[in-house]
Write an enzyme that holds these catalytic residues in place. Structure first.
Site, PDB file in Angstrom:
ATOM      1  N   ASP A 186       0.847  -1.181   0.000  1.00 27.49           N
ATOM      2  CA  ASP A 186       0.000   0.000   0.000  1.00 27.49           C
ATOM      3  C   ASP A 186       0.894   1.247   0.000  1.00 27.49           C
ATOM      4  OD1 ASP A 186      -2.961   0.986   0.577  1.00 27.49           O
ATOM      5  OD2 ASP A 186      -1.737   1.977   2.088  1.00 27.49           O
TER       6      ASP A 186
ATOM      7  N   HIS B  81      -7.274  -6.451  -0.574  1.00 36.23           N
ATOM      8  CA  HIS B  81      -6.209  -5.469  -0.488  1.00 36.23           C
ATOM      9  C   HIS B  81      -5.139  -5.803   0.546  1.00 36.23           C
ATOM     10  CE1 HIS B  81      -4.282  -1.576  -0.685  1.00 36.23           C
ATOM     11  NE2 HIS B  81      -4.413  -1.433   0.623  1.00 36.23           N
TER      12      HIS B  81
END
Length: 310
Positions: A108, A290
């Site tokens: 991320d 994610h």
């Protein structure tokens, strides 16, 4: 200081004008260093499943809570969180341990910092492994302006910049609910709700999907942000336009060996031209969302170690 029975004890290390809370495993003489960089809104604890396996494979594993997180410094000045400072922290961390370079792994926002390490400190990077976020080349205009035109004013990157302090206050007031609603897996395919995603998550009483982690693990994240608040970590986003200017004259091609790991269910789109800008990249995907290394810990660790062996 942070203590968890299944996690290394931290050291506080002064680098680049700040103090970083750093977790280590393995030994300096054992093998090459590997630096694991967490994303938002996370913690070094995000890498709990990978650290012991990487150390057992012979790597010196270095896992900082980056500035604004955990017990690391949390400067009040927004500009203290620009990409020059974030990458500078990592370069100085290598200096502290006496390393010329390292393998960098990012997830991320941590992936964005790792890509930027290759741009701003190319000789300090040996190899790159990034999760979720592919390399983001400079847009034709500053990033926030570009995102506002393409994704609208409710995009959380845009909202963080256009309404400073608003999201910070809401997330600080609803830390447990926000993180419990955010850290989910097996999310259903549903249209996005009106409004700003992160504020919706902070207020929602009905989360989608399934919990990503046990309550005892989630408590690490909740406790950390209840102590620090969210402003420092959100200030990373408030430097995106400054970062855009910083990278204006930097060669945009990253030539280091790189592994890009996508989550097949992640809402972040794949980069269509990744190999044009990262010519030595290998791409794989895992059947997850994610939070790749936490949702698929075994598969993520195996992918990292297999690629490094090859």
């Amino acid at each position: 200081m942070f203590h968890h029975p299944d996690f290394p004890s931290p050291k506080l290390i002064c680098v680049n004008g700040v103090t970083l809370e750093v977790f280590e495993a393995g030994h300096k003489t054992a093998g090459p260093p590997i630096v694991l960089c967490h994303g938002w809104p996370e913690h070094a604890f995000s890498w709990r499943a990978q650290i012991p396996k990487l150390a057992a494979a012979g790597y010196h594993v270095i896992v900082p809570n980056q500035r604004g997180y955990g017990n690391s410094s949390n400067p009040s000045d927004v500009s203290a969180f620009d990409i020059t400072q974030l990458t500078g922290d990592l370069a100085c961390l290598l200096d502290h341990f006496g390393y010329r370079d390292a393998i960098f792994v990012g997830h991320d926002w941590g992936a964005n910092v790792v890509w930027s390490m290759a741009l701003l400190h190319p000789t300090r990077v040996r190899k790159i492994i990034n999760l979720a976020l592919p390399y983001q080349p400079r847009t034709p205009k500053p990033w926030i302006e570009f995102m506002e035109e393409v994704m609208g004013s409710d995009n959380y990157f845009v909202h963080f910049n256009r309404h400073p302090g608003v999201a910070d206050a809401v997330l600080d007031a609803n830390t447990g609910r926000f993180l419990r609603n955010l850290f989910r897996k097996h999310l259903p395919r549903v249209p996005p709700e009106p409004g700003m995603l992160m504020l919706n998550l902070a207020h929602s009483k009905r989360p989608y999907g399934e919990p990503l982690m046990r309550e005892s693990e989630l408590a690490v994240f909740i406790d950390s942000f209840q102590k620090t608040g969210f402003t420092g970590s959100i200030n990373w986003y408030r430097n995106l336009d400054q970062n855009w200017h910083t990278l204006a004259d930097v060669d945009p091609v990253i030539r280091h060996p790189a592994l890009m790991i996508y989550g097949e269910q992640d809402s972040i789109p794949r980069a269509q031209n990744l190999s044009d800008l990262v010519p030595n990249v290998e791409v794989i995907s895992l059947d997850c969302g994610h939070w790749i290394q936490q949702e698929k810990p075994k598969e993520t660790t195996e992918a990292i170690l297999n690629w490094l062996r090859d």
